[in-house]
Design a protein around this motif. Structure first.
Motif, mmCIF file in Angstrom:
data_model
loop_
_atom_site.group_PDB
_atom_site.id
_atom_site.type_symbol
_atom_site.label_atom_id
_atom_site.label_comp_id
_atom_site.label_asym_id
_atom_site.label_seq_id
_atom_site.Cartn_x
_atom_site.Cartn_y
_atom_site.Cartn_z
ATOM 1 N N VAL B 85 -11.785 19.538 43.890
ATOM 2 C CA VAL B 85 -10.842 20.647 43.699
ATOM 3 C C VAL B 85 -9.451 20.091 43.387
ATOM 4 N N ARG B 86 -9.076 19.042 44.113
ATOM 5 C CA ARG B 86 -7.739 18.468 43.932
ATOM 6 C C ARG B 86 -7.540 17.857 42.554
ATOM 7 N N GLU B 87 -8.626 17.365 41.952
ATOM 8 C CA GLU B 87 -8.496 16.792 40.602
ATOM 9 C C GLU B 87 -7.923 17.825 39.644
ATOM 10 N N ASN B 88 -8.133 19.069 40.000
ATOM 11 C CA ASN B 88 -7.749 20.163 39.118
ATOM 12 C C ASN B 88 -6.376 20.760 39.446
ATOM 13 N N ILE B 89 -5.782 20.317 40.566
ATOM 14 C CA ILE B 89 -4.449 20.803 40.948
ATOM 15 C C ILE B 89 -3.514 19.615 41.076
ATOM 16 N N ALA B 111 -5.557 7.091 39.288
ATOM 17 C CA ALA B 111 -6.541 8.140 39.590
ATOM 18 C C ALA B 111 -7.543 8.364 38.445
ATOM 19 N N PRO B 112 -7.082 8.499 37.199
ATOM 20 C CA PRO B 112 -8.064 8.722 36.122
ATOM 21 C C PRO B 112 -9.106 7.601 36.024
ATOM 22 N N ASP B 114 -9.903 5.317 38.505
ATOM 23 C CA ASP B 114 -10.657 5.206 39.745
ATOM 24 C C ASP B 114 -11.687 6.322 39.877
ATOM 25 N N LEU B 115 -11.344 7.499 39.400
ATOM 26 C CA LEU B 115 -12.258 8.632 39.513
ATOM 27 C C LEU B 115 -13.118 8.781 38.262
ATOM 28 N N LYS B 116 -13.075 7.749 37.421
ATOM 29 C CA LYS B 116 -13.924 7.688 36.226
ATOM 30 C C LYS B 116 -13.720 8.889 35.294
ATOM 31 N N LYS B 117 -12.484 9.345 35.217
ATOM 32 C CA LYS B 117 -12.154 10.407 34.275
ATOM 33 C C LYS B 117 -11.942 9.802 32.889
ATOM 34 N N ALA B 118 -11.618 8.518 32.869
ATOM 35 C CA ALA B 118 -11.319 7.877 31.591
ATOM 36 C C ALA B 118 -11.557 6.380 31.716
ATOM 37 N N SER B 119 -11.848 5.746 30.580
ATOM 38 C CA SER B 119 -11.931 4.287 30.590
ATOM 39 C C SER B 119 -10.508 3.748 30.722
ATOM 40 N N LYS B 120 -10.398 2.452 30.995
ATOM 41 C CA LYS B 120 -9.066 1.861 31.144
ATOM 42 C C LYS B 120 -8.223 2.079 29.893
ATOM 43 N N GLU B 121 -8.866 1.885 28.738
ATOM 44 C CA GLU B 121 -8.126 2.008 27.475
ATOM 45 C C GLU B 121 -7.643 3.437 27.257
ATOM 46 N N GLU B 122 -8.557 4.373 27.470
ATOM 47 C CA GLU B 122 -8.191 5.788 27.303
ATOM 48 C C GLU B 122 -7.063 6.165 28.257
ATOM 49 N N CYS B 162 -1.757 13.390 34.152
ATOM 50 C CA CYS B 162 -2.797 12.485 33.646
ATOM 51 C C CYS B 162 -4.193 12.896 34.133
ATOM 52 N N MET B 163 -4.258 13.694 35.193
ATOM 53 C CA MET B 163 -5.565 14.173 35.660
ATOM 54 C C MET B 163 -5.971 15.454 34.930
ATOM 55 N N LYS B 164 -5.149 15.866 33.958
ATOM 56 C CA LYS B 164 -5.403 17.092 33.188
ATOM 57 C C LYS B 164 -5.685 18.299 34.086
#
Lengths: 223, 250
Positions: B85-89, B111-112, B114-122, B162-164
Motif C-alpha cells: 500500500v505504501r508503495e502507492n503513497i 526503494a525502486p 530494492d523493491l524490484k520496481k526497476a532495474s538499476k539502469e532504469e 520515484c516510486m510512481k
C-alpha cells in the motif's frame, strides 16, 4: 638472576598467541550475540525487549570471574548430576563462552545506543517508501548506527582483550597463566610481570591506533 | 484547479478514524473521502492532530479505531501488505528525512531498486529525470549534509515520486525551511497539483492553500470542525473555532 626473555620469551609469545585466539573467538561470538540482543532491544515486540533486558541485566550484574567458574565448573556438574549428561568444556570453550556472553552484553548495549541514536525519521522515511522493516534497518538505519558505534566497539574490544586474563583462573594457558608458571620456575617477579604488562600494552596500542585510523576514515568519508 | 477532481474514484476513504496515544485521544472521529486528482489541505492549531491524521493514512501510526481504505485496500486488514500500500503513497516529511548515509541519486534509487520496481539502469535514469524536474540534476552525487533545506525537501519529493505513487502526503513540508526557500518547494508542489496528483497536505501556508486546494479541512480537538473550498473556509468560516484560528494565522 635468570633472563626471562631469553629463557622463557618463546613461552610468553606462545601464550600471547593463545590470548589472541581466545580474544578473537570471544569477540566473534560477542559480535553475533551483541547484534542479536541489541536489535531485540529496539524492536516493537515487548517479549523480545524483555529477553534482551534480562540478558544484559544478568550478565552485567555478575563478575566475569564468577561467570567463568560457573560455566567451567558449575555447569558441567549440573549436567552430570542432574541431567545425567557428561559435559566437559575445554579451557578455550569455557573461555569463549564467558567472554562472548560478557562482551556480548556490553556490545548489545552499544548497538542499542547506536540504533537509537539514528533519527527515527530515517526509519519512517524508508517505511513510507514501502521498504519492509528489516530492509530499512539494513539499508538505512544500521549503516548510520555502525558509524557512531565503531569507537565504542573498539573500546569494548580492548576491554575484552584485557579480560582474557581473568580466564587464567580456569587454567586456560593465556598470558597471565603462563606468566605464573614462569614466576614459579624463576621467582623473577619484577621481570616477568613487567614483561607481561608491556606485551598487553603493545597489543592494545596497536588496537588503539587501528581505532584512530578507522575513526579518521569514517569522519572523512561522508561529510 | 486545472485538473478536474474525479468524484467517481475514491483514493482514500477514512471512516470514524480514532487515534489514541496512551490515554490521550488525538483523533476522536474523522471521516472523509479523498478523490482522485483532489488536493486536500489540512489546517488546524498545533497539537490538533493534523500530522497524526496524515500519518494514519499510510500506517505510520497504528490506528486505534475506525477505518482507512487506500486505493481499495483497508490498511488495518491483516491480509493487506502495508508495504505494498505504501508503495502507492508517497510521503514528504517536515524534516526531509533524506537517508544520510546515501548520496542524492542513491536516495532516489534505493526503494525502486530494492523493491524490484526497476532495474538499476532504469532507476538511475528515472532518478535523474526526477532530479531535473525539481531542478537539482547537478546535485546527484551530493550527500544530504551538503544541501540546503529547500534542496533537501525537493530531493525528498523527487525520492517519493520515484516510486510512481498515485497519492502524495505532505506533512508540513515547508515548516522547517528558511523563508526564502519556501517558494521553491511550493513551486514543485504546485506543479504536481497541476498534473492531477492526488494530494493531502498539512501546512500553515494559507496563501498556498488558497491557490492549490480543492478542499480545506479544518481539524481541531480530534474532529473535522469545518470543511469546504478555500473560499468557504478561509473567506467565510462558519464555525467560531475556525474564525479564532484564522484570526491568529492570517
Amino acid at each position: 638472576m635468570v633472563n626471562v626473555i631469553t629463557n622463557y620469551g618463546h613461552l610468553l609469545v606462545e601464550a600471547l598467541g593463545q590470548t589472541l585466539v581466545l580474544a578473537l573467538c570471544g569477540l566473534f561470538f560477542a559480535c553475533i550475540i551483541g547484534l542479536i540482543f541489541g536489535i531485540m532491544s529496539v524492536v516493537k515486540n515487548r517479549f523480545c525487549r524483555a529477553i534482551s533486558f534480562v540478558f544484559v541485566y544478568a550478565i552485567r550484574g555478575v563478575p566475569m570471574i564468577v561467570l567463568a567458574f560457573f560455566v567451567f565448573l558449575g555447569v558441567p556438574q549440573f549436567a552430570k548430576d542432574i541431567l545425567g549428561i557428561p559435559l566437559k568444556f575445554s579451557g578455550l570453550q569455557a573461555g569463549t563462552i564467558c567472554l562472548s556472553l560478557n562482551c556480548g552484553a556490553y556490545m548489545s548495549e552499544i548497538i542499542r545506543g547506536g540504533i537509537q541514536s539514528v533519527d527515527k525519521g530515517q526509519m519512517e522515511a524508508a517505511r513510507s517508501l514501502g521498504l519492509p522493516y528489516w530492509r530499512s534497518m539494513q539499508r538505512v538505519v544500521l549503516p548510520q548506527a555502525i558509524k557512531t558505534m565503531i569507537p565504542s566497539i573498539i573500546n569494548q574490544f580492548i576491554i575484552t582483550l584485557k579480560d582474557t586474563s581473568i580466564l587464567s583462573v580456569i587454567g586456560f594457558p593465556e598470558l597471565v597463566n603462563s606468566a605464573k608458571n614462569v614466576v614459579a620456575n624463576t621467582f623473577a617477579l619484577f621481570q616477568t610481570w613487567g614483561i607481561v604488562a608491556l606485551i598487553y600494552l603493545f597489543v592494545i596500542t596497536l588496537l588503539s591506533l587501528l581505532a584512530k585510523y578507522i575513526e579518521g576514515r569514517l569522519a572523512r568519508g561522508r561529510e | 484547479m486545472l485538473v478536474a477532481v474525479n468524484k467517481n474514484n475514491v483514493k482514500i476513504h477514512v471512516d470514524a478514524l480514532k487515534k489514541n496515544f496512551g490515554k490521550l485521544e488525538v483523533l476522536k472521529s474523522i471521516s472523509t473521502d479523498i478523490y482522485e486528482g483532489e488536493v486536500v489541505v489540512i489546517v488546524g492549531p498545533s497539537g490538533s492532530g493534523k500530522s497524526t491524521f496524515l500519518r494514519c493514512l499510510n500506517g505510520l501510526e497504528e490506528i486505534t479505531g475506525g477505518k482507512v481504505v487506500v486505493g481499495g485496500y483497508s490498511i488495518t486488514d491483516k491480509k493487506v501488505d502495508i508495504n505494498k500500500v505504501r508503495e502507492n503513497i508517497g510521503m514528504v516529511f517536515q524534516h526531509f528525512n533524506l537517508f544520510n548515509n546515501l548520496n542524492v541519486i542513491k536516495n532516489l534509487m534505493l526503494a525502486p531498486v530494492d523493491l524490484k520496481k526497476a532495474s538499476k539502469e532504469e532507476a538511475r535514469e528515472q532518478a535523474l529525470a526526477m532530479l531535473a524536474r525539481v531542478g537539482l540534476e547537478d546535485k546527484a552525487s551530493a550527500y544530504p549534509a551538503q544541501l540546503s533545506g529547500g534542496q533537501k525537501q525537493r530531493v525528498a519529493i523527487a525520492r517519493a515520486l520515484c516510486m510512481k505513487p498515485e497519492i502524495m502526503l505532505f506533512d508540513e513540508p515547508t515548516s522547517a525551511l528558511d523563508p526564502e526557500m519556501v517558494g521553491e518547494v511550493l513551486a514543485v508542489m504546485k506543479g504536481l497539483a497541476a498534473e492531477g496528483m492526488t494530494m493531502a497536505i498539512v501546512t500553515h501556508e494559507i496563501g498556498f492553500a488558497r491557490e492549490v486546494a480543492d478542499r480545506v479541512l479544518f481539524i481541531d480537538g480530534g474532529y473535522i470542525v469545518e470543511e469546504g473550498t478555500p473560499e468557504e473556509v478561509f473567506g467565510n468560516p462558519k464555525e467560531q473555532r475556525t474564525k479564532d484560528f484564522l484570526d491568529k494565522v492570517l
